[in-house]
Design a protein around this motif. Structure first.
Motif, PDB file in Angstrom:
ATOM      1  N   LEU A  33      -5.243  -5.640   2.368  1.00 46.73           N
ATOM      2  CA  LEU A  33      -4.858  -4.367   1.629  1.00 46.73           C
ATOM      3  C   LEU A  33      -5.925  -3.386   1.652  1.00 46.73           C
ATOM      4  CD1 LEU A  33      -2.588  -4.343  -0.745  1.00 46.73           C
ATOM      5  CD2 LEU A  33      -4.809  -3.534  -1.944  1.00 46.73           C
ATOM      6  N   ALA A  34      -7.148  -3.778   1.894  1.00 52.30           N
ATOM      7  CA  ALA A  34      -8.121  -2.759   1.914  1.00 52.30           C
ATOM      8  C   ALA A  34      -8.060  -1.990   3.215  1.00 52.30           C
ATOM      9  CB  ALA A  34      -9.492  -3.281   1.845  1.00 52.30           C
ATOM     10  N   THR A  35      -7.734  -2.758   4.179  1.00 51.75           N
ATOM     11  CA  THR A  35      -7.345  -2.100   5.744  1.00 51.75           C
ATOM     12  C   THR A  35      -6.295  -1.371   5.699  1.00 51.75           C
ATOM     13  OG1 THR A  35      -8.536  -4.010   6.731  1.00 51.75           O
ATOM     14  CG2 THR A  35      -7.145  -2.608   8.110  1.00 51.75           C
ATOM     15  N   GLY A  55      -2.115  13.161   2.338  1.00 53.95           N
ATOM     16  CA  GLY A  55      -1.623  13.626   0.860  1.00 53.95           C
ATOM     17  C   GLY A  55      -2.967  13.485   0.178  1.00 53.95           C
ATOM     18  N   ARG A  56      -2.930  13.589  -1.141  1.00 50.70           N
ATOM     19  CA  ARG A  56      -4.112  13.630  -1.941  1.00 50.70           C
ATOM     20  C   ARG A  56      -5.277  12.616  -1.858  1.00 50.70           C
ATOM     21  NH1 ARG A  56       0.444  14.803  -5.552  1.00 50.70           N
ATOM     22  NH2 ARG A  56       0.604  17.089  -5.671  1.00 50.70           N
ATOM     23  N   ALA A  57      -4.900  11.523  -1.646  1.00 46.53           N
ATOM     24  CA  ALA A  57      -5.869  10.148  -1.301  1.00 46.53           C
ATOM     25  C   ALA A  57      -6.491   9.955  -0.288  1.00 46.53           C
ATOM     26  CB  ALA A  57      -4.745   9.047  -1.659  1.00 46.53           C
ATOM     27  N   LYS A  58      -6.390  11.011   0.506  1.00 47.43           N
ATOM     28  CA  LYS A  58      -6.971  10.938   2.142  1.00 47.43           C
ATOM     29  C   LYS A  58      -8.522  10.572   1.911  1.00 47.43           C
ATOM     30  CE  LYS A  58      -7.267  15.892   2.785  1.00 47.43           C
ATOM     31  NZ  LYS A  58      -6.719  17.087   3.677  1.00 47.43           N
ATOM     32  N   GLU A  59      -9.406  11.019   1.036  1.00 46.55           N
ATOM     33  CA  GLU A  59     -10.644  10.776   0.530  1.00 46.55           C
ATOM     34  C   GLU A  59     -10.891   9.852  -0.287  1.00 46.55           C
ATOM     35  OE1 GLU A  59     -12.703  14.278   0.173  1.00 46.55           O
ATOM     36  OE2 GLU A  59     -11.695  15.057   2.316  1.00 46.55           O
ATOM     37  N   ASP A  79      -7.001   2.009   3.932  1.00 49.88           N
ATOM     38  CA  ASP A  79      -7.754   2.922   4.736  1.00 49.88           C
ATOM     39  C   ASP A  79      -6.807   3.650   5.912  1.00 49.88           C
ATOM     40  OD1 ASP A  79     -10.042   2.692   3.285  1.00 49.88           O
ATOM     41  OD2 ASP A  79     -10.862   1.368   4.504  1.00 49.88           O
ATOM     42  N   THR A  80      -5.779   2.970   6.337  1.00 53.54           N
ATOM     43  CA  THR A  80      -4.968   3.419   7.331  1.00 53.54           C
ATOM     44  C   THR A  80      -3.965   4.139   6.764  1.00 53.54           C
ATOM     45  OG1 THR A  80      -5.107   1.237   8.519  1.00 53.54           O
ATOM     46  CG2 THR A  80      -3.218   2.754   9.100  1.00 53.54           C
ATOM     47  N   PHE A  81      -3.447   3.972   5.585  1.00 51.72           N
ATOM     48  CA  PHE A  81      -2.344   4.792   5.233  1.00 51.72           C
ATOM     49  C   PHE A  81      -2.723   6.074   4.318  1.00 51.72           C
ATOM     50  CE2 PHE A  81       0.386   1.147   6.397  1.00 51.72           C
ATOM     51  CZ  PHE A  81       1.104   1.574   6.908  1.00 51.72           C
ATOM     52  N   LYS A  82      -3.829   5.938   3.960  1.00 52.79           N
ATOM     53  CA  LYS A  82      -4.424   7.026   2.805  1.00 52.79           C
ATOM     54  C   LYS A  82      -4.431   8.276   3.725  1.00 52.79           C
ATOM     55  CE  LYS A  82      -9.305   6.669   2.975  1.00 52.79           C
ATOM     56  NZ  LYS A  82     -10.524   6.333   2.137  1.00 52.79           N
ATOM     57  N   VAL A 130       0.850  -1.374  -0.076  1.00 48.29           N
ATOM     58  CA  VAL A 130       0.011  -0.191  -0.088  1.00 48.29           C
ATOM     59  C   VAL A 130       0.852   1.120   0.147  1.00 48.29           C
ATOM     60  CG1 VAL A 130      -1.496   1.225   1.314  1.00 48.29           C
ATOM     61  CG2 VAL A 130      -2.214  -0.951   1.023  1.00 48.29           C
ATOM     62  N   GLY A 131       2.026   1.229   0.978  1.00 41.98           N
ATOM     63  CA  GLY A 131       2.867   2.478   0.601  1.00 41.98           C
ATOM     64  C   GLY A 131       3.485   2.864  -0.772  1.00 41.98           C
TER      65      GLY A 131
END
Length: 115
Positions: A44-46, A55-59, A49-52, A7-8
C-alpha cells in the motif's frame, strides 16, 4: 494487487476532503490498517508513492498505524487484544467470539494546507 485500487480510492477521498475545505495541498495522510484487513501495508505504501504524483497529495507523507485483532467474548464477556491471528478468547478459550477491531482500513487523519 488490489492495493492499487485501494490507494486510488483513498487519494480520491483525500482530494474530495481537500476540495471541500479549500486546501491547496495535502501534507499527510494517516491510515489505520487492521491485521485481518487483507491489505499489505508495504504494498500500500509503494502504491501510495506511485499514485500520489498528481494532484494536491504529490508531496504527502503516508503514515500507517497497525490495528491488532480485538475480540469480544460472548462467554466470559471480556474484550481482549490478541497478538496472533486467532478468534479464540485468551481468557476462557471459547470460540464464541466476535471481532470488534482488526478487519478495517480507516482514514484517521488528513493534514491539509492552504496558500
Amino acid at each position: 494487487m488490489h492495493e492499487y485500487s485501494i490507494v486510488g480510492a483513498l487519494l480520491e477521498q483525500c482530494e474530495q476532503y481537500a476540495s471541500d475545505n479549500n486546501a491547496t495541498r495535502i501534507s499527510e495522510v494517516v491510515i489505520k490498517i487492521g491485521v485481518l484487513s487483507g491489505v499489505e501495508p508495504a504494498l500500500l505504501a509503494t502504491a501510495f508513492d506511485t499514485f500520489k504524483l498528481e494532484g494536491r497529495a504529490k508531496e504527502a507523507v503516508l503514515t500507517i498505524e497497525h490495528q491488532a485483532i480485538v475480540l469480544s467474548c460472548q462467554q466470559c464477556n471480556t474484550t481482549s487484544e490478541v497478538a496472533e491471528r486467532t478468534v479464540i478468547c485468551p481468557q476462557c478459550h471459547s470460540f464464541d467470539t466476535r471481532i470488534v477491531a482488526g478487519e478495517e482500513m480507516l482514514l484517521m487523519q488528513l493534514a491539509l494546507e492552504s496558500d
